[in-house]
Design a protein around this motif. Structure first.
Motif, PDB file in Angstrom:
ATOM      1  N   THR A   1       0.832  -1.200   0.000  1.00 35.88           N
ATOM      2  CA  THR A   1       0.000   0.000   0.000  1.00 35.88           C
ATOM      3  C   THR A   1       0.866   1.250   0.000  1.00 35.88           C
ATOM      4  OG1 THR A   1      -1.783  -1.150   1.141  1.00 35.88           O
ATOM      5  CG2 THR A   1      -1.784   1.246   1.279  1.00 35.88           C
ATOM      6  N   LEU A   2       1.909   1.263   0.813  1.00 34.80           N
ATOM      7  CA  LEU A   2       2.813   2.416   0.850  1.00 34.80           C
ATOM      8  C   LEU A   2       3.574   2.564  -0.465  1.00 34.80           C
ATOM      9  CD1 LEU A   2       4.170   2.128   4.505  1.00 34.80           C
ATOM     10  CD2 LEU A   2       2.462   3.743   3.615  1.00 34.80           C
ATOM     11  N   ALA A   3       3.974   1.453  -1.071  1.00 33.58           N
ATOM     12  CA  ALA A   3       4.680   1.503  -2.353  1.00 33.58           C
ATOM     13  C   ALA A   3       3.782   2.052  -3.460  1.00 33.58           C
ATOM     14  CB  ALA A   3       5.186   0.119  -2.735  1.00 33.58           C
ATOM     15  N   ARG A   4       2.488   1.824  -3.333  1.00 28.76           N
ATOM     16  CA  ARG A   4       1.537   2.344  -4.307  1.00 28.76           C
ATOM     17  C   ARG A   4       1.065   3.746  -3.934  1.00 28.76           C
ATOM     18  NH1 ARG A   4      -2.841  -1.442  -4.041  1.00 28.76           N
ATOM     19  NH2 ARG A   4      -3.713  -0.450  -5.880  1.00 28.76           N
ATOM     20  N   GLN A   5       1.724   4.348  -2.929  1.00 29.50           N
ATOM     21  CA  GLN A   5       1.497   5.713  -2.460  1.00 29.50           C
ATOM     22  C   GLN A   5       0.058   5.943  -2.001  1.00 29.50           C
ATOM     23  OE1 GLN A   5       2.984   7.920  -5.781  1.00 29.50           O
ATOM     24  NE2 GLN A   5       5.098   7.583  -5.179  1.00 29.50           N
ATOM     25  N   LYS A   6      -0.442   5.001  -1.234  1.00 27.36           N
ATOM     26  CA  LYS A   6      -1.754   5.125  -0.598  1.00 27.36           C
ATOM     27  C   LYS A   6      -1.538   5.195   0.904  1.00 27.36           C
ATOM     28  CE  LYS A   6      -4.086   3.342  -4.376  1.00 27.36           C
ATOM     29  NZ  LYS A   6      -5.223   3.745  -5.040  1.00 27.36           N
ATOM     30  N   THR A   7      -2.576   5.565   1.630  1.00 31.07           N
ATOM     31  CA  THR A   7      -2.441   5.681   3.078  1.00 31.07           C
ATOM     32  C   THR A   7      -2.589   4.316   3.747  1.00 31.07           C
ATOM     33  OG1 THR A   7      -4.789   6.059   3.455  1.00 31.07           O
ATOM     34  CG2 THR A   7      -3.429   7.995   3.007  1.00 31.07           C
ATOM     35  N   VAL A   8      -1.986   4.202   4.915  1.00 33.50           N
ATOM     36  CA  VAL A   8      -2.078   2.958   5.675  1.00 33.50           C
ATOM     37  C   VAL A   8      -3.526   2.714   6.112  1.00 33.50           C
ATOM     38  CG1 VAL A   8      -1.292   1.792   7.778  1.00 33.50           C
ATOM     39  CG2 VAL A   8       0.323   3.101   6.417  1.00 33.50           C
ATOM     40  N   LEU A   9      -4.287   3.770   6.311  1.00 34.72           N
ATOM     41  CA  LEU A   9      -5.688   3.609   6.703  1.00 34.72           C
ATOM     42  C   LEU A   9      -6.489   2.846   5.660  1.00 34.72           C
ATOM     43  CD1 LEU A   9      -6.553   7.064   8.292  1.00 34.72           C
ATOM     44  CD2 LEU A   9      -6.277   4.862   9.432  1.00 34.72           C
ATOM     45  N   SER A  10      -6.104   2.940   4.405  1.00 40.51           N
ATOM     46  CA  SER A  10      -6.852   2.248   3.350  1.00 40.51           C
ATOM     47  C   SER A  10      -6.698   0.732   3.417  1.00 40.51           C
ATOM     48  CB  SER A  10      -6.422   2.747   1.967  1.00 40.51           C
ATOM     49  OG  SER A  10      -5.079   2.400   1.705  1.00 40.51           O
ATOM     50  N   VAL A  11      -5.680   0.257   4.103  1.00 42.79           N
ATOM     51  CA  VAL A  11      -5.449  -1.191   4.218  1.00 42.79           C
ATOM     52  C   VAL A  11      -5.959  -1.753   5.550  1.00 42.79           C
ATOM     53  CG1 VAL A  11      -3.119  -1.227   5.206  1.00 42.79           C
ATOM     54  CG2 VAL A  11      -3.750  -2.929   3.552  1.00 42.79           C
ATOM     55  N   MET A  12      -6.392  -0.911   6.459  1.00 46.10           N
ATOM     56  CA  MET A  12      -6.823  -1.364   7.781  1.00 46.10           C
ATOM     57  C   MET A  12      -8.001  -2.343   7.749  1.00 46.10           C
ATOM     58  SD  MET A  12      -4.511  -0.322   9.624  1.00 46.10           S
ATOM     59  CE  MET A  12      -4.998  -0.602  11.295  1.00 46.10           C
ATOM     60  N   PRO A  13      -9.013  -2.170   6.890  1.00 49.51           N
ATOM     61  CA  PRO A  13     -10.082  -3.183   6.854  1.00 49.51           C
ATOM     62  C   PRO A  13      -9.567  -4.570   6.474  1.00 49.51           C
ATOM     63  CG  PRO A  13     -10.775  -1.200   5.702  1.00 49.51           C
ATOM     64  CD  PRO A  13      -9.324  -1.039   6.030  1.00 49.51           C
ATOM     65  N   TYR A  14      -8.604  -4.624   5.580  1.00 46.63           N
ATOM     66  CA  TYR A  14      -8.030  -5.910   5.170  1.00 46.63           C
ATOM     67  C   TYR A  14      -7.215  -6.539   6.304  1.00 46.63           C
ATOM     68  CZ  TYR A  14      -9.304  -3.923   0.698  1.00 46.63           C
ATOM     69  OH  TYR A  14      -9.998  -3.337  -0.326  1.00 46.63           O
ATOM     70  N   ILE A  15      -6.522  -5.694   7.060  1.00 49.86           N
ATOM     71  CA  ILE A  15      -5.768  -6.197   8.205  1.00 49.86           C
ATOM     72  C   ILE A  15      -6.721  -6.740   9.265  1.00 49.86           C
ATOM     73  CG2 ILE A  15      -4.290  -5.482  10.141  1.00 49.86           C
ATOM     74  CD1 ILE A  15      -2.791  -3.718   8.119  1.00 49.86           C
ATOM     75  N   GLY A  16      -7.817  -6.027   9.499  1.00 47.62           N
ATOM     76  CA  GLY A  16      -8.814  -6.515  10.447  1.00 47.62           C
ATOM     77  C   GLY A  16      -9.391  -7.854  10.033  1.00 47.62           C
ATOM     78  N   LEU A  17      -9.731  -7.982   8.752  1.00 50.23           N
ATOM     79  CA  LEU A  17     -10.231  -9.263   8.250  1.00 50.23           C
ATOM     80  C   LEU A  17      -9.191 -10.361   8.388  1.00 50.23           C
ATOM     81  CD1 LEU A  17     -12.143  -8.154   5.037  1.00 50.23           C
ATOM     82  CD2 LEU A  17     -13.132  -9.265   7.048  1.00 50.23           C
ATOM     83  N   THR A  18      -7.936 -10.010   8.148  1.00 52.39           N
ATOM     84  CA  THR A  18      -6.860 -10.988   8.249  1.00 52.39           C
ATOM     85  C   THR A  18      -6.681 -11.473   9.682  1.00 52.39           C
ATOM     86  OG1 THR A  18      -5.718  -9.963   6.390  1.00 52.39           O
ATOM     87  CG2 THR A  18      -4.406 -11.400   7.794  1.00 52.39           C
ATOM     88  N   LEU A  19      -6.758 -10.568  10.642  1.00 57.51           N
ATOM     89  CA  LEU A  19      -6.580 -10.955  12.038  1.00 57.51           C
ATOM     90  C   LEU A  19      -7.716 -11.824  12.548  1.00 57.51           C
ATOM     91  CD1 LEU A  19      -5.148  -7.643  13.503  1.00 57.51           C
ATOM     92  CD2 LEU A  19      -3.908  -9.715  12.858  1.00 57.51           C
ATOM     93  N   VAL A  20      -8.908 -11.672  11.963  1.00 57.42           N
ATOM     94  CA  VAL A  20     -10.047 -12.468  12.412  1.00 57.42           C
ATOM     95  C   VAL A  20     -10.186 -13.756  11.605  1.00 57.42           C
ATOM     96  CG1 VAL A  20     -12.552 -12.499  12.668  1.00 57.42           C
ATOM     97  CG2 VAL A  20     -11.276 -10.444  13.252  1.00 57.42           C
ATOM     98  N   PHE A  21     -10.113 -13.643  10.263  1.00 58.95           N
ATOM     99  CA  PHE A  21     -10.397 -14.789   9.395  1.00 58.95           C
ATOM    100  C   PHE A  21      -9.167 -15.333   8.671  1.00 58.95           C
ATOM    101  CE2 PHE A  21     -14.413 -12.357   9.452  1.00 58.95           C
ATOM    102  CZ  PHE A  21     -15.194 -13.288  10.088  1.00 58.95           C
ATOM    103  N   VAL A  22      -7.996 -14.808   8.934  1.00 57.74           N
ATOM    104  CA  VAL A  22      -6.688 -15.182   8.401  1.00 57.74           C
ATOM    105  C   VAL A  22      -6.576 -15.010   6.883  1.00 57.74           C
ATOM    106  CG1 VAL A  22      -4.856 -16.915   8.339  1.00 57.74           C
ATOM    107  CG2 VAL A  22      -6.277 -16.723  10.361  1.00 57.74           C
ATOM    108  N   SER A  23      -7.158 -15.846   6.068  1.00 54.72           N
ATOM    109  CA  SER A  23      -6.893 -15.787   4.627  1.00 54.72           C
ATOM    110  C   SER A  23      -7.826 -14.852   3.858  1.00 54.72           C
ATOM    111  CB  SER A  23      -6.972 -17.184   4.019  1.00 54.72           C
ATOM    112  OG  SER A  23      -8.281 -17.693   4.151  1.00 54.72           O
TER     113      SER A  23
END
Length: 84
Positions: A43-65
């Protein structure tokens, strides 16, 4: 829809109570942490904010894949849209 006989937390504790299944759970969460690190770096390499990836991180922490898979699908369609 039927109801579960035990909660997700109880199920997780049951998995962690045996060494062989605990190893699988630990491996899955190590993979999840590595996927989260990759998603943030991408996300940072694509010059987007870290906040834009937070929903995916939340899903990953709960449902893993689910989080990384959904991230890849959305990223693919965003890159297709950006190429036009």
């Amino acid at each position: 829809m039927s109801q579960a006989e035990q909660s997700l937390l109880q199920f997780g504790m049951q998995l962690m109570s045996r060494l062989d299944t605990a190893q699988v759970v630990i491996d899955l969460y190590i993979m999840a942490i590595l996927a989260c690190i990759w998603m943030v770096k991408d996300t940072l390499a694509r010059q987007k904010t870290v906040l834009s990836v937070m929903p995916y991180i939340g899903l990953t922490l709960v449902f893993v894949s689910i989080g990384p898979l959904l991230y890849l699908v959305v990223r693919f369609y965003q890159s297709q849209r950006d190429d036009k």
